[in-house]
Design a protein around this motif. Sequence first.
Motif, PDB file in Angstrom:
ATOM      1  N   ILE A 130      43.330  45.979  41.119  1.00 44.88           N
ATOM      2  CA  ILE A 130      44.019  45.354  39.984  1.00 44.88           C
ATOM      3  C   ILE A 130      45.425  44.911  40.370  1.00 44.88           C
ATOM      4  O   ILE A 130      45.909  43.877  39.898  1.00 44.88           O
ATOM      5  CB  ILE A 130      44.088  46.335  38.796  1.00 44.88           C
ATOM      6  CG1 ILE A 130      42.681  46.801  38.401  1.00 44.88           C
ATOM      7  CG2 ILE A 130      44.774  45.686  37.602  1.00 44.88           C
ATOM      8  CD1 ILE A 130      42.666  47.851  37.311  1.00 44.88           C
ATOM      9  N   LEU A 131      46.089  45.656  41.248  1.00 43.64           N
ATOM     10  CA  LEU A 131      47.499  45.393  41.542  1.00 43.64           C
ATOM     11  C   LEU A 131      47.770  43.967  42.032  1.00 43.64           C
ATOM     12  O   LEU A 131      48.720  43.329  41.568  1.00 43.64           O
ATOM     13  CB  LEU A 131      48.032  46.414  42.550  1.00 43.64           C
ATOM     14  CG  LEU A 131      47.977  47.883  42.119  1.00 43.64           C
ATOM     15  CD1 LEU A 131      48.663  48.767  43.162  1.00 43.64           C
ATOM     16  CD2 LEU A 131      48.620  48.088  40.759  1.00 43.64           C
ATOM     17  N   PRO A 132      46.969  43.415  42.966  1.00 48.82           N
ATOM     18  CA  PRO A 132      47.245  42.035  43.398  1.00 48.82           C
ATOM     19  C   PRO A 132      47.136  41.011  42.269  1.00 48.82           C
ATOM     20  O   PRO A 132      47.869  40.013  42.264  1.00 48.82           O
ATOM     21  CB  PRO A 132      46.180  41.784  44.473  1.00 48.82           C
ATOM     22  CG  PRO A 132      45.831  43.139  44.980  1.00 48.82           C
ATOM     23  CD  PRO A 132      45.900  44.032  43.782  1.00 48.82           C
ATOM     24  N   THR A 133      46.253  41.250  41.301  1.00 54.27           N
ATOM     25  CA  THR A 133      46.109  40.308  40.185  1.00 54.27           C
ATOM     26  C   THR A 133      47.317  40.373  39.253  1.00 54.27           C
ATOM     27  O   THR A 133      47.629  39.402  38.564  1.00 54.27           O
ATOM     28  CB  THR A 133      44.836  40.594  39.372  1.00 54.27           C
ATOM     29  OG1 THR A 133      44.971  41.843  38.668  1.00 54.27           O
ATOM     30  CG2 THR A 133      43.626  40.683  40.285  1.00 54.27           C
ATOM     31  N   ILE A 134      48.001  41.515  39.247  1.00 55.94           N
ATOM     32  CA  ILE A 134      49.180  41.675  38.383  1.00 55.94           C
ATOM     33  C   ILE A 134      50.385  40.976  39.004  1.00 55.94           C
ATOM     34  O   ILE A 134      51.112  40.240  38.339  1.00 55.94           O
ATOM     35  CB  ILE A 134      49.487  43.169  38.165  1.00 55.94           C
ATOM     36  CG1 ILE A 134      48.254  43.908  37.614  1.00 55.94           C
ATOM     37  CG2 ILE A 134      50.689  43.341  37.241  1.00 55.94           C
ATOM     38  CD1 ILE A 134      47.691  43.332  36.354  1.00 55.94           C
ATOM     39  N   ARG A 135      50.588  41.208  40.298  1.00 57.81           N
ATOM     40  CA  ARG A 135      51.779  40.633  40.938  1.00 57.81           C
ATOM     41  C   ARG A 135      51.662  39.116  41.087  1.00 57.81           C
ATOM     42  O   ARG A 135      52.672  38.431  41.225  1.00 57.81           O
ATOM     43  CB  ARG A 135      52.019  41.307  42.283  1.00 57.81           C
ATOM     44  CG  ARG A 135      50.983  41.058  43.341  1.00 57.81           C
ATOM     45  CD  ARG A 135      51.156  41.990  44.513  1.00 57.81           C
ATOM     46  NE  ARG A 135      50.365  41.580  45.664  1.00 57.81           N
ATOM     47  CZ  ARG A 135      50.174  42.322  46.742  1.00 57.81           C
ATOM     48  NH1 ARG A 135      50.726  43.525  46.815  1.00 57.81           N
ATOM     49  NH2 ARG A 135      49.456  41.872  47.750  1.00 57.81           N
ATOM     50  N   ALA A 136      50.444  38.592  41.025  1.00 59.44           N
ATOM     51  CA  ALA A 136      50.262  37.145  41.099  1.00 59.44           C
ATOM     52  C   ALA A 136      50.897  36.433  39.910  1.00 59.44           C
ATOM     53  O   ALA A 136      51.121  35.226  39.952  1.00 59.44           O
ATOM     54  CB  ALA A 136      48.777  36.799  41.180  1.00 59.44           C
ATOM     55  N   ASN A 137      51.209  37.171  38.839  1.00 59.58           N
ATOM     56  CA  ASN A 137      51.875  36.587  37.675  1.00 59.58           C
ATOM     57  C   ASN A 137      53.342  36.988  37.603  1.00 59.58           C
ATOM     58  O   ASN A 137      53.991  36.781  36.581  1.00 59.58           O
ATOM     59  CB  ASN A 137      51.171  37.010  36.382  1.00 59.58           C
ATOM     60  CG  ASN A 137      50.265  35.915  35.855  1.00 59.58           C
ATOM     61  OD1 ASN A 137      49.938  34.981  36.569  1.00 59.58           O
ATOM     62  ND2 ASN A 137      49.851  36.030  34.611  1.00 59.58           N
ATOM     63  N   GLY A 138      53.858  37.601  38.672  1.00 51.83           N
ATOM     64  CA  GLY A 138      55.283  37.890  38.719  1.00 51.83           C
ATOM     65  C   GLY A 138      55.679  39.322  38.456  1.00 51.83           C
ATOM     66  O   GLY A 138      56.867  39.658  38.531  1.00 51.83           O
ATOM     67  N   VAL A 139      54.724  40.200  38.130  1.00 46.00           N
ATOM     68  CA  VAL A 139      55.026  41.611  37.904  1.00 46.00           C
ATOM     69  C   VAL A 139      55.015  42.324  39.254  1.00 46.00           C
ATOM     70  O   VAL A 139      53.967  42.467  39.881  1.00 46.00           O
ATOM     71  CB  VAL A 139      54.009  42.267  36.941  1.00 46.00           C
ATOM     72  CG1 VAL A 139      54.370  43.732  36.712  1.00 46.00           C
ATOM     73  CG2 VAL A 139      53.963  41.508  35.621  1.00 46.00           C
ATOM     74  N   LEU A 140      56.180  42.776  39.710  1.00 48.95           N
ATOM     75  CA  LEU A 140      56.291  43.345  41.056  1.00 48.95           C
ATOM     76  C   LEU A 140      56.632  44.830  41.061  1.00 48.95           C
ATOM     77  O   LEU A 140      56.533  45.472  42.104  1.00 48.95           O
ATOM     78  CB  LEU A 140      57.366  42.582  41.846  1.00 48.95           C
ATOM     79  CG  LEU A 140      57.164  41.064  41.970  1.00 48.95           C
ATOM     80  CD1 LEU A 140      58.253  40.464  42.854  1.00 48.95           C
ATOM     81  CD2 LEU A 140      55.777  40.731  42.518  1.00 48.95           C
TER      82      LEU A 140
END
Length: 429
Positions: A130-140
């Motif tokens: 799930i983590l890569p899909t989250i950071r792809a929208n700017g959540v780091l």
Amino acid sequence: MKYKIFVSLFLVSCTTWAQVPAPAPKQVKPVLLTGATLHVGNGTVIEKAAVAFDQGKITYAGPVANAPAATGFDVIEVSDQHIYPGLIQPNTQLGLSEIEAVRATRDDQEVGILNPNVRALVAYNTDSDILPTIRANGVLLVQATPVGGTISGSSSVMQLDAWNWEDAVLKADDGLHLNWPVIPRPTLADAPNVAEVVQNRHNSLLELQQLFTDAAAFTMAVNKKQNLKLAALKGLWEGTKKLYLHANGAKEMIEGVRFAKKNGVKEVVIVGGYDSWKITDFLREQNIPVILSGIHALPNRTVDDVDLPYKLPFLLQQAGILFSLNYDGALHGHRNLPFIAGTAVAYGLTKEQALTAISGNTAKILGIQQQTGTVEVGKDATLVVSSGDLLDMRTNNVTSAYIQGRKINLTDKQKALYQKFKNKYEAQK
């Protein structure tokens, strides 16, 4: 034959893409991003800006005209794009839970009611799909938080690109999470059980008070045996840990804050805060910030305005309350955090106020404002470049992202699947 070889190689590459990308190596060369509109994360906007960073730290953030000479830098032209601070998701089980329906993938809750000694960071899974899909929208960055019981345990602030939890942790054990017992609001249907509910709540509060009393005595004791449960509360009185008070009702929030202050807790943060707009004078007097949850939801009561949840950020902004926004839906939906802020813009906030609510304000509340949350000199180079408005789902398009100066891989499983089937159906045309 050539076609078969191509298909085979393509399928192999798709399998590789579907894995969590390897963490980026440390920054080895200074980087200069130039030409973009800079959104600092504290309300400031700089047109035609430049951002320079070296060894993971920002060395310049301001107008292009005053930027350092390009010599020695890896210069990246980002004209007509936007630079934002990396977004921060508080109060989440990202990295602690993977598939809700599969018990073996959930490590976000411990048995028992009072678990101050539980630490979320040791259960944090850097290989979560799930983590890569989250950071792809700017959540780091996320605040990995345990759940369950009256005291769930300690949360920690983690970054979304690391080999293991030791590498991922930005701030360990930033605070304890207390789920304040709800005051019964009986209806005629459950009237016979009211006395039992009230008694159970009373017993829970007595147990909670006893724990705090014992922990305070344990902290003052000279010769003492090891007690992880009592020792875990020590930071609340020293100011090294915050008490995150999970409550939505006005009475519960006031009661919980008074309990914390009576027991000598230095810093309290409300999490949830549905009725916080009703007690803004109290929150200001006590200097209590709020992590707002449930912005995309129906109102809790039929007498409330139908759009009250959407207006809550604006109401707190008007009242001068320090607040941040929290996406509290399904884990895969945490990538929508910037769009929650976008909704707040439609209901009164300016775009920069909404951005601050998911970056600079969140950093202040979590106690990491000296490291991150805004794009300023001396802070971590944790930032996002988007070709469109990051808060608008129609134009949000993260083209690159950096965590402590490391350019992270924005590939994820969903992008790999999209490309796989896109190629499949295009080949059949």
